[in-house]
Design an enzyme around this catalytic site. Structure first.
Site, PDB file in Angstrom:
ATOM      1  N   ILE A  11      32.133  25.176  14.443  1.00 34.37           N
ATOM      2  CA  ILE A  11      31.508  24.998  15.750  1.00 34.37           C
ATOM      3  C   ILE A  11      30.344  25.969  15.904  1.00 34.37           C
ATOM      4  O   ILE A  11      29.403  25.734  16.652  1.00 34.37           O
ATOM      5  CB  ILE A  11      32.550  25.158  16.872  1.00 34.37           C
ATOM      6  CG1 ILE A  11      32.030  24.528  18.153  1.00 34.37           C
ATOM      7  CG2 ILE A  11      32.912  26.599  17.090  1.00 34.37           C
ATOM      8  CD1 ILE A  11      33.038  24.472  19.246  1.00 34.37           C
ATOM      9  N   ASP A  12      30.386  27.069  15.156  1.00 30.83           N
ATOM     10  CA  ASP A  12      29.319  28.072  15.260  1.00 30.83           C
ATOM     11  C   ASP A  12      28.058  27.654  14.495  1.00 30.83           C
ATOM     12  O   ASP A  12      27.035  28.310  14.612  1.00 30.83           O
ATOM     13  CB  ASP A  12      29.793  29.421  14.696  1.00 30.83           C
ATOM     14  CG  ASP A  12      30.895  30.041  15.533  1.00 30.83           C
ATOM     15  OD1 ASP A  12      31.147  29.524  16.634  1.00 30.83           O
ATOM     16  OD2 ASP A  12      31.488  31.035  15.080  1.00 30.83           O
TER      17      ASP A  12
HETATM   18  O1  LIG Z   1      40.730  32.462  18.731  1.00 30.75           O
HETATM   19  P1  LIG Z   1      40.497  31.870  17.390  1.00 30.75           P
HETATM   20  O2  LIG Z   1      41.248  30.634  17.135  1.00 30.75           O
HETATM   21  O3  LIG Z   1      40.636  32.863  16.291  1.00 30.75           O
HETATM   22  O4  LIG Z   1      39.006  31.375  17.369  1.00 30.75           O
HETATM   23  C1  LIG Z   1      37.911  32.152  17.749  1.00 30.75           C
HETATM   24  C2  LIG Z   1      36.776  31.935  16.808  1.00 30.75           C
HETATM   25  O5  LIG Z   1      36.687  30.602  16.367  1.00 30.75           O
HETATM   26  C3  LIG Z   1      35.331  30.187  16.347  1.00 30.75           C
HETATM   27  O6  LIG Z   1      35.146  29.266  17.371  1.00 30.75           O
HETATM   28  C4  LIG Z   1      35.000  29.488  15.062  1.00 30.75           C
HETATM   29  O7  LIG Z   1      35.402  30.230  13.972  1.00 30.75           O
HETATM   30  P2  LIG Z   1      35.826  29.508  12.608  1.00 30.75           P
HETATM   31  O8  LIG Z   1      34.680  28.612  12.237  1.00 30.75           O
HETATM   32  O9  LIG Z   1      36.019  30.617  11.633  1.00 30.75           O
HETATM   33  O10 LIG Z   1      37.039  28.734  12.852  1.00 30.75           O
HETATM   34  C5  LIG Z   1      34.527  31.453  16.603  1.00 30.75           C
HETATM   35  O11 LIG Z   1      33.345  31.215  17.305  1.00 30.75           O
HETATM   36  C6  LIG Z   1      35.484  32.252  17.415  1.00 30.75           C
HETATM   37  O12 LIG Z   1      35.231  33.626  17.343  1.00 30.75           O
END
Ligand SMILES: O=P(O)(O)OC[C@H]1O[C@](O)(COP(=O)(O)O)[C@@H](O)[C@@H]1O
Ligand SMILES: Nc1ncnc2c1ncn2[C@@H]1O[C@H](COP(=O)(O)OP(=O)(O)O)[C@@H](O)[C@H]1O
Ligand SMILES: [Mg+2]
Length: 482
Positions: free
Chosen positions: A219-220
């Site tokens: 998503i980032d």
């Molecule tokens: O609370 P969680 O599930 O660890 O996710 C938070 C993190 O997941 C994200 O949405 C995406 O991260 P990933 O692509 O590593 O899954 C980050 O922006 C955010 O910091």
């Protein structure tokens, strides 16, 4: 059993500085594998399509803007169905796993992998791995077929569940081997693709006829090479709702500030695109662009000035921005189960700091803090992401059936390609703050850049490479949409 071949990158050089960064193939280490005609040639939907099968020599350039005298540069193998396949339909035993954080479109990708395998290639045995990598060895599997996945694209999340951590390569490959799985589809972000890469290496070391395929999810939008990640458009669209609410609150209160925190651990793409899309944002703060609070040219001064000018303002903050500003005692050394640094809530901290500043200066101000982060990534994917997920999943399946392995299926300059893992995992995609896109944002919000010329490294002062087409082109890579 054939001995595994070298794990060096497969590079093919051609005339005019042409470079193909190719992906591994099962015959690299199993040279005697038989081939079969692609069953799609008898499929009425495809048999009429002229040149439906992709030519073995087709490739896609990484950069579409080139200098007339420059070399042809790096290319990736074009994705799509091949005349010959390396699996018979009855032989395929596929599995799908989703890992890491949620992202809109996960269910659509799952659905379309299942549909492509069953409708295009007549595959009957498809397993869902429950709850991420650890599910390979710690949980039961979920049988998947077209009926089970029929309407899952309308739901957010992943029907398979997901998790962080739990990557035990030996146990995972043992499980793949024990279950007789020969196609592994891994949907996940940078961490998951690193995990896919080591699974592939172990499978090659064991000499197994198993195709390992990654489908990039983030998503980032922090995965390099690809134009953008699926779910990103949906996330930007969903972020508009929070920004609209922030704007309504800000406008309705005396010296109102609507403060929205968005996701973006190291890459501020969602914040940047949500800001550009909304036009209501006065200040966008992302991890790539350092800022400071106090004094001339600082954030507090800008907020005060904007409130005096307009009576309200909207701030959008990516969660990874300004982490360095929080006092040392608040700095987190904690990591999540995958080893990602756990961030402190900079949104709460910064909104409190802004309140304290106005209290100290005895100026009325109403700040409303909105944190829609998990709401944004939990929604189902929008129409354009659904189409994107479909093409991505189909490409992934065509590649595995054609015997390619150890690759991530991804969109490059609007074309589906197969990208070797090392290109996906070696770097991270970040907003380039010396690029035109960030300049466009600064001119649309009219916020200070918070940077002086001395803050910009020498090498960044040169014009960045322009990887894509001019404005108005259909294709647009988010890191530099020029
Ligand atoms: O609370 P969680 O599930 O660890 O996710 C938070 C993190 O997941 C994200 O949405 C995406 O991260 P990933 O692509 O590593 O899954 C980050 O922006 C955010 O910091
Ligand atoms: N270097 C690595 N080697 C093997 N597995 C990894 C590696 N990094 C992360 N993983 C695994 O990949 C999965 C997802 O990683 P994570 O960073 O949480 O999410 P994402 O894939 O979205 O970046 C986790 O199960 C994690 O253990
Ligand atoms: Mg990640």
């Amino acid at each position: 059993m054939s001995s595994p071949r070298s794990n060096k990158p497969k590079i093919v050089n051609g005339p005019g500085g042409y470079i193909l960064q190719d992906v591994p193939h099962l015959i690299d280490y199993l040279p005697d594998l038989p081939t079969y005609p692609n069953p799609l040639q008898d499929n009425p939907a495809y048999s009429v399509v002229k040149q439906y099968f992709v030519d073995a020599d087709d490739s896609v350039p990484e950069k579409v803007v080139v200098h007339k005298d420059g070399p042809r540069g790096i290319h990736f193998r074009r994705a799509g169905p091949r005349q010959k396949v390396y699996f018979e339909s009855d032989e395929v035993h596929a599995c799908i796993v989703t890992c890491g954080g949620l992202c809109p479109g996960l269910n659509t990708v799952i659905r379309e992998i299942v549909s492509s395998l069953s409708y295009m290639y007549g595959v009957k045995r498809i397993l869902g791995i429950d709850g991420g990598y650890r599910g390979f060895y710690a949980k039961n599997t979920i049988p998947l077929n077209s009926k089970v996945v029929n309407d899952i694209h309308k739901r957010g999340g992943t029907i398979l569940g997901t998790s962080r951590g739990g990557h035990d390569t030996t146990k995972i490959v043992d499980s793949i081997q024990d279950r007789g799985i020969n196609q592994v589809y891994i949907i996940g972000g940078d961490g998951s693709q690193r995990g896919a890469s080591v699974i592939f290496e172990e499978i090659r070391r064991r000499g197994l006829k198993v195709a390992v395929v990654g489908i990039p999810k983030t998503i980032d939008n922090d995965i390099p090479v690809i134009d953008k990640s699926f779910g990103f458009d949906t996330a930007v669209e969903e972020a508009q709702r929070a920004i609209n609410a922030a704007h309504v609150e800000a406008e309705s209160n005396e010296n109102g500030i609507g403060f929205v925190k968005l996701m973006g651990r190291y890459s501020g793409f969602i914040a940047m695109y949500a800001t550009l899309a909304s036009r209501d944002v006065d200040c966008c703060l992302i991890p790539e662009s350092p800022f400071y609070l106090e004094g001339e040219g600082g954030l507090f001064e800008f907020v005060e000035r904007r409130l005096k000018e307009n009576g309200h303002m909207v701030i959008v903050l990516a969660e990874g921005a300004g982490q360095d500003l929080m006092c040392k005692s608040m700095e987190s050394t904690l990591k999540d189960a995958s080893g990602n640094k756990l961030l402190k809530d900079v949104g709460l901290w910064l909104s409190q700091s802004i309140k304290d500043y106005f209290n100290k200066n005895k100026m009325v101000m109403n700040l409303k803090y909105i944190d829609p982060t998990y709401m944004i990534r939990a929604v189902p994917s929008n129409a354009s992401d659904n189409v994107y997920c479909t093409l991505l999943a189909q490409s992934a399946v065509h590649g595995a059936m054609a015997g390619y392995t150890g690759y991530t299926s991804g969109l490059v300059n609007g074309r589906q390609t197969y990208i070797p893992y090392y290109r996906i995992t070696e770097t991270q995609n970040n907003v380039v703050i010396t690029d035109r896109m960030w300049a466009r944002l600064l001119s649309s919000t009219n916020q200070p850049s918070f940077l002086g010329p001395k803050d910009i490294p020498e090498e960044k002062k040169e014009l960045p490479e322009t990887p894509l087409l001019d404005d108005g082109a259909v294709v647009c890579r988010y890191s530099s949409c020029d």
